[in-house]
Design a protein around this motif. Structure first.
Motif, PDB file in Angstrom:
ATOM      1  N   GLY A 158       0.780  -1.233   0.000  1.00  0.00           N
ATOM      2  CA  GLY A 158       0.000   0.000   0.000  1.00  0.00           C
ATOM      3  C   GLY A 158       0.813   1.285   0.000  1.00  0.00           C
ATOM      4  N   PHE A 159       2.087   1.218  -0.362  1.00  0.00           N
ATOM      5  CA  PHE A 159       2.928   2.415  -0.362  1.00  0.00           C
ATOM      6  C   PHE A 159       2.930   3.121  -1.711  1.00  0.00           C
ATOM      7  N   VAL A 160       2.752   2.373  -2.786  1.00  0.00           N
ATOM      8  CA  VAL A 160       2.722   2.935  -4.133  1.00  0.00           C
ATOM      9  C   VAL A 160       1.559   2.318  -4.892  1.00  0.00           C
ATOM     10  N   ARG A 161       1.233   2.953  -6.006  1.00  0.00           N
ATOM     11  CA  ARG A 161       0.277   2.338  -6.933  1.00  0.00           C
ATOM     12  C   ARG A 161       0.852   2.468  -8.328  1.00  0.00           C
ATOM     13  N   SER A 162       0.441   1.579  -9.182  1.00  0.00           N
ATOM     14  CA  SER A 162       0.900   1.622 -10.563  1.00  0.00           C
ATOM     15  C   SER A 162      -0.251   2.087 -11.442  1.00  0.00           C
ATOM     16  N   GLU A 163       0.114   2.906 -12.417  1.00  0.00           N
ATOM     17  CA  GLU A 163      -0.864   3.430 -13.364  1.00  0.00           C
ATOM     18  C   GLU A 163      -0.434   3.014 -14.759  1.00  0.00           C
ATOM     19  N   LYS A 164      -1.350   2.436 -15.504  1.00  0.00           N
ATOM     20  CA  LYS A 164      -1.034   1.969 -16.857  1.00  0.00           C
ATOM     21  C   LYS A 164      -1.262   3.093 -17.861  1.00  0.00           C
ATOM     22  N   GLY A 165      -0.725   2.878 -19.035  1.00  0.00           N
ATOM     23  CA  GLY A 165      -0.971   3.811 -20.122  1.00  0.00           C
ATOM     24  C   GLY A 165       0.197   4.733 -20.404  1.00  0.00           C
ATOM     25  N   HIS A 166      -0.037   5.635 -21.371  1.00  0.00           N
ATOM     26  CA  HIS A 166       1.011   6.531 -21.855  1.00  0.00           C
ATOM     27  C   HIS A 166       1.594   7.404 -20.733  1.00  0.00           C
ATOM     28  N   ALA A 167       0.780   7.925 -19.870  1.00  0.00           N
ATOM     29  CA  ALA A 167       1.254   8.792 -18.780  1.00  0.00           C
ATOM     30  C   ALA A 167       1.350   8.016 -17.466  1.00  0.00           C
ATOM     31  N   GLY A 168       1.459   6.696 -17.563  1.00  0.00           N
ATOM     32  CA  GLY A 168       1.462   5.852 -16.373  1.00  0.00           C
ATOM     33  C   GLY A 168       2.826   5.728 -15.727  1.00  0.00           C
ATOM     34  N   GLY A 169       2.854   4.905 -14.708  1.00  0.00           N
ATOM     35  CA  GLY A 169       4.073   4.654 -13.967  1.00  0.00           C
ATOM     36  C   GLY A 169       3.739   4.368 -12.513  1.00  0.00           C
ATOM     37  N   TRP A 170       4.686   4.646 -11.664  1.00  0.00           N
ATOM     38  CA  TRP A 170       4.534   4.395 -10.229  1.00  0.00           C
ATOM     39  C   TRP A 170       4.318   5.714  -9.504  1.00  0.00           C
ATOM     40  N   ARG A 171       3.382   5.698  -8.558  1.00  0.00           N
ATOM     41  CA  ARG A 171       3.069   6.903  -7.795  1.00  0.00           C
ATOM     42  C   ARG A 171       3.087   6.562  -6.299  1.00  0.00           C
TER      43      ARG A 171
END
Length: 148
Positions: free
Chosen positions: A51-64
């Motif tokens: 629960g420390f980071v989340r991943s986002e898919k797609g062109h502007a995605g990554g780790w947050r």
């Protein structure tokens, strides 16, 4: 024997993540850590599950980063990366027939257990925000001296 750098690497990348707008990609993190994006993704998966980071898919995605640095300790990250072995030293034979080696094992096990408990306790006392303050102090010194 190669040292396990997962804890150090993830502390590094999390503090960087706190200082950027938007997500960072696995490739960006890999470049920062001098490793492979696949290694980053595997290790970050444990941080996501914790629960420390989340991943986002797609062109502007990554780790947050989704937590504040003052709410996370080094121990939290140590656990999230799978609690890597702390010491490179250990017992030559965990079940020896020799009575001398049994005595050695008992003493070594007690000493290593005490040292590990002390280190684990210390990891639980240090937040990522405290580590980030060390960076900020170093950065201020470099800026004052005209470096970058």
């Amino acid at each position: 024997m190669q040292l396990d750098g997962r804890l150090s690497r993830m502390l590094h990348v999390l503090i960087h993540m706190d200082r950027v707008e938007g997500p960072i990609t696995s490739a960006q993190a890999a470049q920062m850590l001098h490793t492979n994006p696949v290694v980053v993704r595997r290790t970050m998966a444990g941080l996501r599950e914790a629960g420390f980071v989340r991943s986002e898919k797609g062109h502007a995605g990554g780790w947050r980063l989704v937590v504040s640095l003052d709410s996370v300790t080094m121990l939290d990250i140590y656990r999230a990366v799978g609690e890597p072995r702390i010491f490179a030293i250990g017992l030559a034979d965990p079940a020896p027939d020799c009575l001398v080696e049994q005595a050695v094992n008992e003493s070594m096990s007690e000493a290593l257990g005490a040292a590990e408990a002390m280190l684990i306790a210390r990891l639980g006392q240090v937040t990522l925000a405290q580590i980030a303050k060390g960076f900020e102090a170093r950065h201020a010194t470099c800026v004052t001296a005209g470096e970058r």
